[in-house]
Design a protein around this motif. Structure first.
Motif, mmCIF file in Angstrom:
data_model
loop_
_atom_site.group_PDB
_atom_site.id
_atom_site.type_symbol
_atom_site.label_atom_id
_atom_site.label_comp_id
_atom_site.label_asym_id
_atom_site.label_seq_id
_atom_site.Cartn_x
_atom_site.Cartn_y
_atom_site.Cartn_z
ATOM 1 N N LYS A 606 27.865 133.586 55.084
ATOM 2 C CA LYS A 606 28.444 133.880 53.775
ATOM 3 C C LYS A 606 29.078 132.626 53.158
ATOM 4 C CE LYS A 606 27.501 138.285 54.042
ATOM 5 N NZ LYS A 606 28.549 139.296 54.238
ATOM 6 N N LEU A 607 29.149 132.645 51.849
ATOM 7 C CA LEU A 607 29.856 131.622 51.084
ATOM 8 C C LEU A 607 31.159 132.228 50.585
ATOM 9 C CD1 LEU A 607 26.822 130.406 48.943
ATOM 10 C CD2 LEU A 607 27.815 129.182 50.884
ATOM 11 N N ARG A 608 32.262 131.513 50.779
ATOM 12 C CA ARG A 608 33.554 132.067 50.367
ATOM 13 C C ARG A 608 34.284 131.073 49.466
ATOM 14 N NH1 ARG A 608 32.645 134.069 55.468
ATOM 15 N NH2 ARG A 608 32.767 136.374 55.548
ATOM 16 N N GLY A 609 35.016 131.641 48.514
ATOM 17 C CA GLY A 609 35.740 130.777 47.592
ATOM 18 C C GLY A 609 36.910 131.487 46.960
ATOM 19 N N ARG A 610 37.770 130.692 46.340
ATOM 20 C CA ARG A 610 38.983 131.199 45.683
ATOM 21 C C ARG A 610 39.058 130.593 44.298
ATOM 22 N NH1 ARG A 610 45.069 131.389 48.185
ATOM 23 N NH2 ARG A 610 44.304 133.487 48.669
ATOM 24 N N GLY A 611 39.420 131.414 43.327
ATOM 25 C CA GLY A 611 39.559 130.942 41.960
ATOM 26 C C GLY A 611 40.928 131.263 41.398
ATOM 27 N N ILE A 612 41.345 130.460 40.439
ATOM 28 C CA ILE A 612 42.628 130.663 39.777
ATOM 29 C C ILE A 612 42.424 130.486 38.288
ATOM 30 C CG2 ILE A 612 43.316 128.229 39.985
ATOM 31 C CD1 ILE A 612 46.210 129.259 40.465
ATOM 32 N N ALA A 613 43.189 131.234 37.505
ATOM 33 C CA ALA A 613 43.144 131.086 36.042
ATOM 34 C C ALA A 613 44.417 131.662 35.450
ATOM 35 C CB ALA A 613 41.919 131.770 35.457
ATOM 36 N N TYR A 614 44.781 131.134 34.293
ATOM 37 C CA TYR A 614 45.978 131.579 33.568
ATOM 38 C C TYR A 614 45.628 131.714 32.093
ATOM 39 C CZ TYR A 614 49.847 130.953 30.415
ATOM 40 O OH TYR A 614 50.685 131.110 29.362
ATOM 41 N N ALA A 615 46.256 132.661 31.418
ATOM 42 C CA ALA A 615 46.114 132.753 29.960
ATOM 43 C C ALA A 615 47.257 133.576 29.391
ATOM 44 C CB ALA A 615 44.776 133.388 29.573
ATOM 45 N N ARG A 616 47.569 133.277 28.158
ATOM 46 C CA ARG A 616 48.427 134.158 27.373
ATOM 47 C C ARG A 616 47.632 134.609 26.170
ATOM 48 N NH1 ARG A 616 54.197 133.255 24.141
ATOM 49 N NH2 ARG A 616 54.702 135.485 24.052
ATOM 50 N N TYR A 617 47.537 135.909 25.988
ATOM 51 C CA TYR A 617 46.762 136.457 24.880
ATOM 52 C C TYR A 617 47.500 136.187 23.566
ATOM 53 C CZ TYR A 617 44.245 139.972 22.083
ATOM 54 O OH TYR A 617 43.498 140.618 21.121
ATOM 55 N N VAL A 618 46.905 135.350 22.718
ATOM 56 C CA VAL A 618 47.459 135.018 21.401
ATOM 57 C C VAL A 618 46.541 135.626 20.357
ATOM 58 C CG1 VAL A 618 48.113 133.171 19.819
ATOM 59 C CG2 VAL A 618 48.463 132.889 22.293
ATOM 60 N N HIS A 619 47.093 136.449 19.489
ATOM 61 C CA HIS A 619 46.242 137.245 18.611
ATOM 62 C C HIS A 619 46.796 137.293 17.183
ATOM 63 C CE1 HIS A 619 49.190 140.550 18.690
ATOM 64 N NE2 HIS A 619 49.356 140.247 19.955
ATOM 65 N N SER A 620 46.100 138.034 16.343
ATOM 66 C CA SER A 620 46.401 138.228 14.918
ATOM 67 C C SER A 620 46.015 136.975 14.130
ATOM 68 C CB SER A 620 47.864 138.613 14.706
ATOM 69 O OG SER A 620 48.105 139.867 15.335
ATOM 70 N N LYS A 621 46.274 137.019 12.830
ATOM 71 C CA LYS A 621 45.810 135.942 11.959
ATOM 72 C C LYS A 621 46.358 134.600 12.436
ATOM 73 C CE LYS A 621 45.505 134.470 7.120
ATOM 74 N NZ LYS A 621 44.082 134.132 7.260
ATOM 75 N N PHE A 622 45.446 133.620 12.599
ATOM 76 C CA PHE A 622 45.815 132.321 13.158
ATOM 77 C C PHE A 622 46.976 131.692 12.372
ATOM 78 C CE2 PHE A 622 45.511 127.802 13.920
ATOM 79 C CZ PHE A 622 45.304 127.767 15.292
ATOM 80 N N PRO A 623 47.959 131.104 13.062
ATOM 81 C CA PRO A 623 47.997 130.810 14.500
ATOM 82 C C PRO A 623 48.395 131.967 15.389
ATOM 83 C CG PRO A 623 49.970 129.979 13.463
ATOM 84 C CD PRO A 623 49.115 130.524 12.352
ATOM 85 N N GLY A 624 48.713 133.120 14.799
ATOM 86 C CA GLY A 624 48.982 134.307 15.591
ATOM 87 C C GLY A 624 50.257 134.228 16.399
ATOM 88 N N PHE A 625 50.396 135.153 17.322
ATOM 89 C CA PHE A 625 51.561 135.163 18.206
ATOM 90 C C PHE A 625 51.137 135.736 19.552
ATOM 91 C CE2 PHE A 625 51.505 138.944 15.581
ATOM 92 C CZ PHE A 625 51.678 139.979 16.480
#
Length: 771
Positions: A606-625
């Protein structure tokens, strides 16, 4: 007209003011009561969305004031919010907020959500904005009612308000505890109308909370467990008929001069023999049948013979990247910081990458359904829409009725997390009811739901970036294009009420700005018209945009030969984001500098791996909040023989600020995690020359129960901070985390989901890059 065995509004543990009233009658009687306290707002003009954002403009002003909170002398509290519960639990959380500010028991609070004749118009239920935004006036209204009742008690006893205490709706004199009264005793014979104060109403401090911030059982679950009628599919009204629609032979396409004028003939004799048939209704390209019984309508739908014009073929969609690049675009320059070109030219190392996101479905388990009752005095509809007030505007246009004669009673429906066919089927029912003069129930078929629901739009992200000779972030150029048009209600197009002209929805810019500190930054959004019918789906454009941001920075970390977590933290200026990432990494047991198989199978193959990611959802009319912050650490294993991927461990964290109902946030996160895993691992709409070809579950697989991984949730304790939207954030980092884990396992980069076995095997056939 009241639905049999189903209240005019579903309000949790009890119905509204009277189980025999429509919402319009209920509000009028509420405003006329002589033993109640109401917090109201003057009638507001209709919705006027920001340019390029969802919604429709209206100048309609309701004749009656908006009511936010009503305390009734019999010991009940009614609370009203314009958003709806899409299975997310906001009915419970909003009731907690009201009960907290009033210091009453949850059991006496009834929430009325979304109904056009009772709830204020607060726009569509989108962007995770209910608790963060639309709950604010509700909370203020409850606090204002409390302060007024305290003042009444103080005046009655001739003492200062500061001496009063409240518990379970009872007001007590702290110096003379035997002196006590209830809110509801004070209201006897009193008609109190307060105007909502938009200013700084005294709110209960968080240190005194007894309900908000504590987990509370969902008020809607008991009725569902008992299989009581709570869904729009359950609605039955006296004299009701059953309808079905026959859609044109261009499934999922709503643009082009053939829309609305492709029907050549209808052979009514082909269904004349069917028992119980009431009518065949034709208006432009809209075709429907109405019968006494549901199975009769189904049969008529199948056997009705129609002739259509030849439809221009849909351009090939197999090479989605090329198709998206070819679209004419109008560029919006979102950010210009520093000198991107000069920084790229002088960089120590630079790369350019392209990321492609597929069309995806909402994939509601239950096909959409609605009931309409068109009468001389007006139109009443029972609907699962997430946009009740916008739906009323569309029905006004479709039926040429004043909005004041249209009542949208919103009930729960199949889950959607975006715009499915719920609005379309309401319009279908309205047209059929108008044609036959009786209430009509319409339910779509599975094939119709899959074919015609507005798809989550495909997306193309082109990125170039660089690091300096010390390995630090230097430059980042980002372009995104998102072909969507907000999916006008289908009946409006098919009947010719609106023209099928290209409309561009300016929503491709959500979370288009990366969270990391690049000294030289250039962000552009190319607004493009739709290829096929497309609207918003959970995470909207933010999930694809963050997919590109987070996979790209993973590549830059590799170039810089830095640990992927440490590299992010070194360039992440948001302290709350850094704290969240570190908390999730700690929970997952992150080991700095560790790597997975990187394409070299382990002892078991088997092949094994680990991933990481981060985000903050920014929405509405740009630049949004921003809504909530979210981070993922995911562990996977891949079988290189067949490309099968298994998620072996998953830790997801979220900083939601103040959590009204922590269990509700946790449930929301689980829903986000499972749906986004399904989307990233399996989901992609297929198209043929006519349109959508993914018409059943075999052609559009979703995650199975057996594939649900072990999930650990990290909730950041920020009860002293304002609440952030919790509804979509945990989905946003998912694709990037999984793609990064795939790289760690296979040594290859995957930039176009879904990451199914076919995709993984194709990647494994590519040679491993030089180390």
């Amino acid at each position: 007209m009241q639905a049999t065995n189903l209240p005019g509004h579903s309000s949790g543990p009890s119905s509204g003011p009277s189980s025999g009233q429509t919402p319009r009658e209920a509000r009028r009687q509420l405003l006329e009561r002589g033993d109640a306290l109401l917090v109201t707002r003057a009638p507001q003009p209709g919705a006027k969305p920001a340019p390029g954002q969802p919604g429709a403009a209206s100048s309609y002003v309701q004749p009656l004031p908006d009511v936010f909170v009503a305390l009734l002398a019999e010991g009940r509290v009614l609370a009203f919010n314009g958003h709806v519960d899409l299975g997310t639990g906001i009915r419970t959380s909003l009731a907690q907020i009201v009960a907290e500010e009033l210091s009453v028991d949850m059991d006496c609070v009834t929430m009325i959500l979304g109904h056009t004749e009772e709830a204020p118009n607060q726009g569509p239920t989108i962007a995770s904005a209910t608790i963060q935004i639309s709950a604010v006036p509700l909370r203020k209204a409850a606090a204002q009612a409390r302060e007024h009742l305290l003042a009444m008690a103080a005046a009655q006893w001739g003492i200062p308000v500061a001496r009063l205490r409240i518990a379970a709706g009872r007001i007590t004199d702290a110096d003379q505890p035997q002196r006590s009264t209830s809110y509801f005793t004070l209201l006897a014979g009193q008609k109190i109308m307060l105007t909502l104060d938009p200013g700084d109403v005294p709110l209960k401090p968080a240190s005194q909370y007894t309900l908000v911030g504590r987990s509370s059982q969902r008020v809607d679950i008991p009725a569902k467990v008992r299989a009581e009628p709570v869904y729009v599919h359950d609605v039955r009204v006296p004299g009701m008929l059953h309808g079905r629609v026959v859609r044109p032979p261009h499934p999922g396409r709503d643009g082009g001069d053939f829309i609305g004028n492709s029907l050549l003939s209808v052979d009514r004799d082909s269904v004349a023999h069917i028992p119980g048939l009431v009518a065949v209704v034709v208006q432009g390209d809209f075709v429907g049948v109405v019968a006494e019984r549901e199975e009769q309508a189904q049969r008529a739908m199948r056997e009705l013979k129609l002739r259509w014009k030849d439809i221009p073929p849909l351009p090939a969609m197999d090479d989605l990247e090329t198709r998206l690049r070819e679209l004419p675009a109008k560029r919006r320059e979102l950010v210009r910081q520093g000198d991107l070109d000069a920084a790229m030219d002088s960089a120590a190392q630079r790369i350019e990458r392209t990321y492609v996101w597929p069309y995806q479905m909402h994939a509601s388990i239950g096909p959409s359904c609605a009931v309409a009752d068109y009468r001389e005095e007006g139109l009443t509809v029972w609907s699962g829409t997430q946009n009740p007030h916008v739906m009323r505007i569309d029905l006004s246009r479709l039926c040429e009725l004043d909005e004041g004669k249209i009542e949208v009673i919103r009930l729960e429906a199949a889950g959607c997390y975006g715009r499915n066919c719920a609005d379309d089927v309401v319009a279908d029912a309205a047209l059929l009811s108008r044609a036959v003069g009786r209430p009509v129930r319409v339910q779509l078929t599975r094939e119709q739901e899959h074919a015609w629901e507005p798809k989550g739009a495909a997306q193309l992200m082109q990125v170039r970036g660089a690091i300096d000779d010390a390995g630090r972030l230097s430059a980042y150029g980002f372009q995104t294009r998102y072909p969507s048009n907000d999916a006008p209600v289908l009946a409006l197009l098919l009947t010719g009420k609106i023209a099928p002209e290209p409309r561009v929805l300016e929503m491709g810019d959500r979370t288009a700005v990366p969270p990391y500190a690049y000294p030289h930054l250039q962000i552009d959004c190319d607004d493009v018209a739709p290829i096929v019918r497309a609207g918003w789906l959970r995470g909207v454009s933010a999930m694809p945009n963050s997919f590109a941001h987070e996979v790209f920075i993973d590549e830059l970390a590799e170039l810089a030969r830095e640990d992927r977590l440490a590299y992010r933290l070194a360039h992440l200026p948001d302290e709350r984001a850094s704290a969240l990432l570190q908390a999730v990494a700690e929970k997952a047991g992150w080991v700095a500098g560790a790597s997975g198989s990187r394409g070299r199978p382990e002892a078991d193959g088997k092949l094994r791996g680990r991933g990481i990611a981060y985000a903050r959802y920014v929405h509405s009319k740009f630049p949004g909040f921003g809504a909530a912050w979210s981070a993922w650490v995911i562990d996977i294993e891949v079988d290189p023989a067949d490309g099968a991927l298994k998620v072996t461990s998953l830790v997801v964290g979220q900083d939601t600020g103040m959590m009204v109902n922590p269990d509700g946030v946790r449930h929301q996160m689980h829903g986000n995690i499972l749906q986004s895993l399904s989307r990233v691992l399996k989901e992609r709409v297929s198209f043929g020359p006519q349109g959508t070809t993914s018409l059943e579950w075999g052609a559009y697989p979703i995650l199975h129960f057996t594939e649900v991984p072990p999930i650990e949730i990290v909730l950041m304790q920020r009860q002293d901070q304002p609440p952030m939207g919790a509804g979509e954030s945990a989905s946003v980092p998912s694709a990037a985390a999984l793609s990064n884990a795939l790289f760690d396992a296979t040594g290859r980069r995957f930039r176009q989901p879904p990451f199914n076995a076919e995709c993984i095997l194709a990647g494994l056939r590519e040679p491993l890059p030089a180390v």
